[in-house]
Write a protein that holds these residues in place. Structure first.
Motif, PDB file in Angstrom:
ATOM      1  N   LEU A  36       3.019  -1.313 -15.517  1.00  0.00           N
ATOM      2  CA  LEU A  36       2.168  -0.696 -14.501  1.00  0.00           C
ATOM      3  C   LEU A  36       0.965   0.023 -15.106  1.00  0.00           C
ATOM      4  CD1 LEU A  36       4.828   0.658 -11.981  1.00  0.00           C
ATOM      5  CD2 LEU A  36       3.632  -1.545 -11.988  1.00  0.00           C
ATOM      6  N   VAL A  37       1.117   0.540 -16.315  1.00  0.00           N
ATOM      7  CA  VAL A  37      -0.006   1.199 -16.992  1.00  0.00           C
ATOM      8  C   VAL A  37      -1.137   0.203 -17.245  1.00  0.00           C
ATOM      9  CG1 VAL A  37      -0.685   2.196 -19.225  1.00  0.00           C
ATOM     10  CG2 VAL A  37       1.323   3.050 -18.038  1.00  0.00           C
ATOM     11  N   CYS A  39      -1.676  -2.633 -15.481  1.00  0.00           N
ATOM     12  CA  CYS A  39      -2.081  -3.413 -14.308  1.00  0.00           C
ATOM     13  C   CYS A  39      -2.123  -2.517 -13.071  1.00  0.00           C
ATOM     14  CB  CYS A  39      -1.120  -4.580 -14.100  1.00  0.00           C
ATOM     15  SG  CYS A  39      -1.649  -5.675 -12.773  1.00  0.00           S
ATOM     16  N   PRO A  40      -3.294  -1.975 -12.737  1.00  0.00           N
ATOM     17  CA  PRO A  40      -3.383  -1.083 -11.581  1.00  0.00           C
ATOM     18  C   PRO A  40      -3.034  -1.761 -10.256  1.00  0.00           C
ATOM     19  CG  PRO A  40      -5.547  -1.434 -12.577  1.00  0.00           C
ATOM     20  CD  PRO A  40      -4.535  -2.118 -13.440  1.00  0.00           C
ATOM     21  N   GLU A  41      -3.236  -3.064 -10.169  1.00  0.00           N
ATOM     22  CA  GLU A  41      -2.884  -3.778  -8.944  1.00  0.00           C
ATOM     23  C   GLU A  41      -1.370  -3.762  -8.720  1.00  0.00           C
ATOM     24  OE1 GLU A  41      -4.827  -5.044 -11.351  1.00  0.00           O
ATOM     25  OE2 GLU A  41      -6.787  -5.291 -10.387  1.00  0.00           O
ATOM     26  N   LEU A  42      -0.604  -3.986  -9.777  1.00  0.00           N
ATOM     27  CA  LEU A  42       0.858  -3.926  -9.657  1.00  0.00           C
ATOM     28  C   LEU A  42       1.331  -2.504  -9.404  1.00  0.00           C
ATOM     29  CD1 LEU A  42       2.336  -6.382 -12.313  1.00  0.00           C
ATOM     30  CD2 LEU A  42       2.446  -6.540  -9.839  1.00  0.00           C
ATOM     31  N   ASP A  43       0.618  -1.531  -9.944  1.00  0.00           N
ATOM     32  CA  ASP A  43       0.961  -0.137  -9.695  1.00  0.00           C
ATOM     33  C   ASP A  43       0.786   0.181  -8.207  1.00  0.00           C
ATOM     34  OD1 ASP A  43       1.794   2.433 -10.387  1.00  0.00           O
ATOM     35  OD2 ASP A  43      -0.257   3.103 -10.776  1.00  0.00           O
ATOM     36  N   ALA A  44      -0.312  -0.260  -7.616  1.00  0.00           N
ATOM     37  CA  ALA A  44      -0.540  -0.056  -6.182  1.00  0.00           C
ATOM     38  C   ALA A  44       0.504  -0.807  -5.361  1.00  0.00           C
ATOM     39  CB  ALA A  44      -1.948  -0.507  -5.805  1.00  0.00           C
TER      40      ALA A  44
END
Length: 61
Positions: A36-37, A39-44
């Protein structure tokens, strides 16, 4: 030549996102956090999935 870790499979990442955070084993929690660090899209997406799961389990919307 530096040794690099093998990337996590998409299936594994999806399983980590879909599991309840409190029952996710510590090693998987750390692996998910590392993904997640980067890939901000996966974090969202993770935030949306967990929010939706909370709405369903607590029956509010």
């Amino acid at each position: 030549m530096p040794i690099t870790a093998r990337p996590s499979s998409p299936r594994a990442v999806a399983c980590w996102i879909l599991r309840r955070p409190e029952i996710l084993p510590e090693i998987d929690h750390l692996r998910l956090k590392a993904v997640l660090v980067h890939c901000p899209e996966l974090d969202a997406l993770t935030a949306h999935v967990r929010s939706f799961a909370q709405m369903l389990t607590e029956r509010h919307g």
